[in-house]
Design a protein around this motif. Structure first.
Motif, PDB file in Angstrom:
ATOM      1  N   LYS A   5       0.829  -1.197   0.000  1.00 24.47           N
ATOM      2  CA  LYS A   5       0.000   0.000   0.000  1.00 24.47           C
ATOM      3  C   LYS A   5       0.870   1.256   0.000  1.00 24.47           C
ATOM      4  O   LYS A   5       0.585   2.224  -0.709  1.00 24.47           O
ATOM      5  CB  LYS A   5      -0.917   0.009   1.223  1.00 24.47           C
ATOM      6  CG  LYS A   5      -1.801   1.244   1.275  1.00 24.47           C
ATOM      7  CD  LYS A   5      -2.771   1.212   2.437  1.00 24.47           C
ATOM      8  CE  LYS A   5      -3.643   2.457   2.436  1.00 24.47           C
ATOM      9  NZ  LYS A   5      -4.614   2.472   3.559  1.00 24.47           N
ATOM     10  N   ALA A   6       1.952   1.249   0.787  1.00 23.04           N
ATOM     11  CA  ALA A   6       2.837   2.415   0.821  1.00 23.04           C
ATOM     12  C   ALA A   6       3.447   2.672  -0.546  1.00 23.04           C
ATOM     13  O   ALA A   6       3.564   3.825  -0.994  1.00 23.04           O
ATOM     14  CB  ALA A   6       3.937   2.195   1.868  1.00 23.04           C
ATOM     15  N   ARG A  54     -12.876   1.781  -5.787  1.00 25.91           N
ATOM     16  CA  ARG A  54     -12.799   1.796  -4.319  1.00 25.91           C
ATOM     17  C   ARG A  54     -11.370   2.000  -3.849  1.00 25.91           C
ATOM     18  O   ARG A  54     -11.103   2.770  -2.927  1.00 25.91           O
ATOM     19  CB  ARG A  54     -13.363   0.484  -3.761  1.00 25.91           C
ATOM     20  CG  ARG A  54     -14.870   0.337  -3.898  1.00 25.91           C
ATOM     21  CD  ARG A  54     -15.398  -0.732  -2.944  1.00 25.91           C
ATOM     22  NE  ARG A  54     -14.690  -2.001  -3.122  1.00 25.91           N
ATOM     23  CZ  ARG A  54     -15.071  -2.958  -3.965  1.00 25.91           C
ATOM     24  NH1 ARG A  54     -16.157  -2.770  -4.715  1.00 25.91           N
ATOM     25  NH2 ARG A  54     -14.394  -4.085  -4.062  1.00 25.91           N
ATOM     26  N   MET A  55     -10.420   1.314  -4.493  1.00 23.93           N
ATOM     27  CA  MET A  55      -9.016   1.448  -4.104  1.00 23.93           C
ATOM     28  C   MET A  55      -8.510   2.864  -4.362  1.00 23.93           C
ATOM     29  O   MET A  55      -7.827   3.471  -3.522  1.00 23.93           O
ATOM     30  CB  MET A  55      -8.164   0.440  -4.878  1.00 23.93           C
ATOM     31  CG  MET A  55      -6.688   0.466  -4.514  1.00 23.93           C
ATOM     32  SD  MET A  55      -5.710  -0.705  -5.498  1.00 23.93           S
ATOM     33  CE  MET A  55      -6.330  -2.262  -4.869  1.00 23.93           C
ATOM     34  N   PHE A  56      -8.873   3.420  -5.521  1.00 22.31           N
ATOM     35  CA  PHE A  56      -8.401   4.759  -5.867  1.00 22.31           C
ATOM     36  C   PHE A  56      -8.956   5.810  -4.902  1.00 22.31           C
ATOM     37  O   PHE A  56      -8.222   6.710  -4.458  1.00 22.31           O
ATOM     38  CB  PHE A  56      -8.808   5.094  -7.298  1.00 22.31           C
ATOM     39  CG  PHE A  56      -8.461   6.490  -7.716  1.00 22.31           C
ATOM     40  CD1 PHE A  56      -7.150   6.859  -7.974  1.00 22.31           C
ATOM     41  CD2 PHE A  56      -9.449   7.467  -7.834  1.00 22.31           C
ATOM     42  CE1 PHE A  56      -6.827   8.162  -8.343  1.00 22.31           C
ATOM     43  CE2 PHE A  56      -9.146   8.756  -8.207  1.00 22.31           C
ATOM     44  CZ  PHE A  56      -7.823   9.111  -8.459  1.00 22.31           C
ATOM     45  N   GLU A  57     -10.232   5.727  -4.567  1.00 21.66           N
ATOM     46  CA  GLU A  57     -10.826   6.702  -3.653  1.00 21.66           C
ATOM     47  C   GLU A  57     -10.183   6.615  -2.276  1.00 21.66           C
ATOM     48  O   GLU A  57      -9.934   7.645  -1.631  1.00 21.66           O
ATOM     49  CB  GLU A  57     -12.342   6.480  -3.556  1.00 21.66           C
ATOM     50  CG  GLU A  57     -13.104   6.800  -4.833  1.00 21.66           C
ATOM     51  CD  GLU A  57     -12.928   8.243  -5.280  1.00 21.66           C
ATOM     52  OE1 GLU A  57     -12.824   9.122  -4.388  1.00 21.66           O
ATOM     53  OE2 GLU A  57     -12.891   8.499  -6.494  1.00 21.66           O
ATOM     54  N   ASP A  61      -7.961   9.645  -0.569  1.00 30.88           N
ATOM     55  CA  ASP A  61      -8.271  10.163   0.770  1.00 30.88           C
ATOM     56  C   ASP A  61      -7.067  10.038   1.693  1.00 30.88           C
ATOM     57  O   ASP A  61      -6.797  10.927   2.512  1.00 30.88           O
ATOM     58  CB  ASP A  61      -9.466   9.420   1.363  1.00 30.88           C
ATOM     59  CG  ASP A  61     -10.768   9.753   0.650  1.00 30.88           C
ATOM     60  OD1 ASP A  61     -10.803  10.789  -0.050  1.00 30.88           O
ATOM     61  OD2 ASP A  61     -11.732   8.985   0.784  1.00 30.88           O
ATOM     62  N   ASP A  62      -6.323   8.925   1.579  1.00 34.10           N
ATOM     63  CA  ASP A  62      -5.141   8.726   2.433  1.00 34.10           C
ATOM     64  C   ASP A  62      -4.072   9.771   2.128  1.00 34.10           C
ATOM     65  O   ASP A  62      -3.430  10.305   3.047  1.00 34.10           O
ATOM     66  CB  ASP A  62      -4.567   7.326   2.231  1.00 34.10           C
ATOM     67  CG  ASP A  62      -5.439   6.238   2.862  1.00 34.10           C
ATOM     68  OD1 ASP A  62      -6.275   6.600   3.724  1.00 34.10           O
ATOM     69  OD2 ASP A  62      -5.291   5.070   2.491  1.00 34.10           O
ATOM     70  N   ARG A  64      -4.547  12.779   0.907  1.00 34.60           N
ATOM     71  CA  ARG A  64      -5.018  14.066   1.427  1.00 34.60           C
ATOM     72  C   ARG A  64      -4.880  14.129   2.942  1.00 34.60           C
ATOM     73  O   ARG A  64      -4.544  15.172   3.506  1.00 34.60           O
ATOM     74  CB  ARG A  64      -6.467  14.286   1.007  1.00 34.60           C
ATOM     75  CG  ARG A  64      -6.608  14.741  -0.444  1.00 34.60           C
ATOM     76  CD  ARG A  64      -8.044  14.787  -0.907  1.00 34.60           C
ATOM     77  NE  ARG A  64      -8.172  15.463  -2.196  1.00 34.60           N
ATOM     78  CZ  ARG A  64      -9.210  15.358  -3.001  1.00 34.60           C
ATOM     79  NH1 ARG A  64     -10.236  14.573  -2.653  1.00 34.60           N
ATOM     80  NH2 ARG A  64      -9.242  16.003  -4.152  1.00 34.60           N
ATOM     81  N   GLU A  65      -5.121  12.989   3.603  1.00 34.63           N
ATOM     82  CA  GLU A  65      -4.949  12.947   5.058  1.00 34.63           C
ATOM     83  C   GLU A  65      -3.489  13.169   5.440  1.00 34.63           C
ATOM     84  O   GLU A  65      -3.188  13.775   6.478  1.00 34.63           O
ATOM     85  CB  GLU A  65      -5.432  11.589   5.585  1.00 34.63           C
ATOM     86  CG  GLU A  65      -5.368  11.445   7.094  1.00 34.63           C
ATOM     87  CD  GLU A  65      -6.383  12.322   7.813  1.00 34.63           C
ATOM     88  OE1 GLU A  65      -6.143  12.640   8.996  1.00 34.63           O
ATOM     89  OE2 GLU A  65      -7.396  12.703   7.182  1.00 34.63           O
ATOM     90  N   LEU A  66      -2.580  12.727   4.585  1.00 32.64           N
ATOM     91  CA  LEU A  66      -1.150  12.929   4.829  1.00 32.64           C
ATOM     92  C   LEU A  66      -0.702  14.350   4.498  1.00 32.64           C
ATOM     93  O   LEU A  66       0.441  14.708   4.769  1.00 32.64           O
ATOM     94  CB  LEU A  66      -0.339  11.930   3.999  1.00 32.64           C
ATOM     95  CG  LEU A  66      -0.454  10.456   4.437  1.00 32.64           C
ATOM     96  CD1 LEU A  66       0.192   9.551   3.409  1.00 32.64           C
ATOM     97  CD2 LEU A  66       0.180  10.268   5.805  1.00 32.64           C
ATOM     98  N   GLY A  67      -1.579  15.139   3.896  1.00 32.53           N
ATOM     99  CA  GLY A  67      -1.258  16.535   3.645  1.00 32.53           C
ATOM    100  C   GLY A  67      -1.084  16.913   2.185  1.00 32.53           C
ATOM    101  O   GLY A  67      -0.835  18.084   1.877  1.00 32.53           O
ATOM    102  N   LEU A  68      -1.211  15.965   1.263  1.00 35.84           N
ATOM    103  CA  LEU A  68      -1.047  16.278  -0.155  1.00 35.84           C
ATOM    104  C   LEU A  68      -2.296  16.991  -0.663  1.00 35.84           C
ATOM    105  O   LEU A  68      -3.417  16.523  -0.475  1.00 35.84           O
ATOM    106  CB  LEU A  68      -0.816  14.994  -0.963  1.00 35.84           C
ATOM    107  CG  LEU A  68      -0.418  15.189  -2.426  1.00 35.84           C
ATOM    108  CD1 LEU A  68       0.979  15.786  -2.516  1.00 35.84           C
ATOM    109  CD2 LEU A  68      -0.474  13.865  -3.182  1.00 35.84           C
ATOM    110  N   VAL A  69      -2.104  18.129  -1.314  1.00 35.78           N
ATOM    111  CA  VAL A  69      -3.214  18.903  -1.870  1.00 35.78           C
ATOM    112  C   VAL A  69      -3.487  18.396  -3.280  1.00 35.78           C
ATOM    113  O   VAL A  69      -2.696  18.613  -4.202  1.00 35.78           O
ATOM    114  CB  VAL A  69      -2.897  20.407  -1.893  1.00 35.78           C
ATOM    115  CG1 VAL A  69      -4.057  21.191  -2.476  1.00 35.78           C
ATOM    116  CG2 VAL A  69      -2.569  20.894  -0.484  1.00 35.78           C
ATOM    117  N   ILE A  70      -4.602  17.679  -3.447  1.00 38.15           N
ATOM    118  CA  ILE A  70      -4.974  17.102  -4.738  1.00 38.15           C
ATOM    119  C   ILE A  70      -6.138  17.895  -5.311  1.00 38.15           C
ATOM    120  O   ILE A  70      -7.182  18.024  -4.667  1.00 38.15           O
ATOM    121  CB  ILE A  70      -5.357  15.616  -4.593  1.00 38.15           C
ATOM    122  CG1 ILE A  70      -4.185  14.820  -4.006  1.00 38.15           C
ATOM    123  CG2 ILE A  70      -5.768  15.036  -5.939  1.00 38.15           C
ATOM    124  CD1 ILE A  70      -4.533  13.377  -3.709  1.00 38.15           C
TER     125      ILE A  70
END
Length: 325
Positions: A5-6, A54-57, A61-62, A64-70
């Motif tokens: 996943k990483a 589902r995987m892409f969404e 979200d992950d 964006r939670e880490l701080g990446l502005v998409i």
């Protein structure tokens, strides 16, 4: 699984950061090996697409939670594309001295609830990556302090998210003088903790005015509404000042009450004078300001208002309203 996943998240982040134009889901799926593998022999196209979506969404979200502005961009033909602009994902140099780092550490340590603890911890990690000195321990200077903001009300999290997302809400609210709750339609502005209690400030649509609500008096579930705000949000929301005024903190007058011995310790703490009357009663002189009548009602038969007459009348009216149900 964690390594896979990483790696997938890293590849997605590199694709979004490395492109100069928005990339569609199809293009991202063809560019990242882990997404290509969602097409499995023996499964239908619809099942494969559903698995990829589902995987892409989740991955988006992950990140964006880490701080990446998409950014999400819609092309002229209606196709949705994604990209992460480098200028939107670059922090300026950050320099913090020991006192500032300690303040940030204490702020992160305040939030003990699961949802907020992760965000606070993640924020400190991002500051470390951006230049927070490694030899500065945010907790070391204040190791004896354990600041906490308790959150026991179920309404806190949905209201916090509604304030952040600017979403109107509906909830059932029981006033101190009411026997039963009633629905309130509110545009939430801000949450603030004052003297161990959480309060929400917002625009009450039914009353057409600003109101402050104590979270412990919200019953049932907080429901979100899709409509936008109808009233402007003030630049500064003075929750504490409003609650303090309603609680008589800014009082410029005094009231004389009779209080049962051994009861009403919050009232005793505010009293400027106390006199024993005997027969299980004391006489107190307390600050008198807006909202004191509602507060006194909470002590029920342990309090009798002696002076002024208008305060006594307000308390009696509230008690009669409660008695009628």
């Amino acid at each position: 699984m964690a390594i896979a996943k990483a790696e997938r998240l890293m590849n997605l982040a590199l694709c979004l950061l490395g492109t100069r134009r928005p990339l569609s889901k199809r293009e991202l799926r063809d560019s990242i090996e882990a997404y290509v593998e969602t097409v499995r022999p023996g499964t239908g196209a619809a099942a494969s697409d559903d698995s990829f979506n589902r995987m892409f969404e989740r991955d988006k979200d992950d990140l964006r939670e880490l701080g990446l502005v998409i950014e999400t961009v819609e092309s002229l033909d209606g196709e949705i594309g994604y990209l992460a602009r480098r200028d939107s994902n670059r922090l300026p140099p950050i320099t913090l001295d020991a006192e500032e780092a300690a303040a940030l550490g204490l702020a992160a340590k305040v939030w003990q609830q699961a949802r907020l603890a992760g965000a606070a911890s993640g924020a400190l990690q991002k500051l470390r990556a951006a230049g927070l000195p490694e030899d500065v321990d945010p907790y070391e200077a204040h190791g004896a302090l354990e600041p906490r903001i308790p959150v026991h009300e179920a309404a806190f999290e949905p209201l916090m998210l509604a304030c952040r997302d600017r979403r109107p809400v509906v909830f059932d609210y029981r006033k101190a003088t009411a026997a039963h709750p009633e629905p309130r339609h509110v545009e939430p502005w801000a949450l603030e903790c004052w003297r161990g209690h959480w309060y929400l400030a917002g625009f009450d649509r039914d009353r057409g005015a600003e109101r402050v609500f104590r979270l412990s008096r919200i019953t049932g579930r907080v429901r979100s509404r899709g409509a936008s705000f109808t009233a402007p949000v003030p630049d500064v929301v003075t929750v504490r000042e409003t609650v303090a005024s309603w609680a008589g903190e800014t009082a410029d007058r005094s009231a004389l009450i009779r209080l049962r011995t051994g009861a009403g310790y919050p009232l005793r703490a505010k009293a400027s004078a106390v006199r024993e009357l005997g027969d299980g009663w004391d006489e107190l002189k307390i600050p008198y300001g807006h909202g004191l009548d509602a507060w006194l009602v909470e002590f029920g038969p342990d309090v009798v208002v002696l002076d002024p007459a208008e305060l006594r009348a307000d308390v009696v009216d509230r008690l009669r309203a409660v008695a009628k149900g």
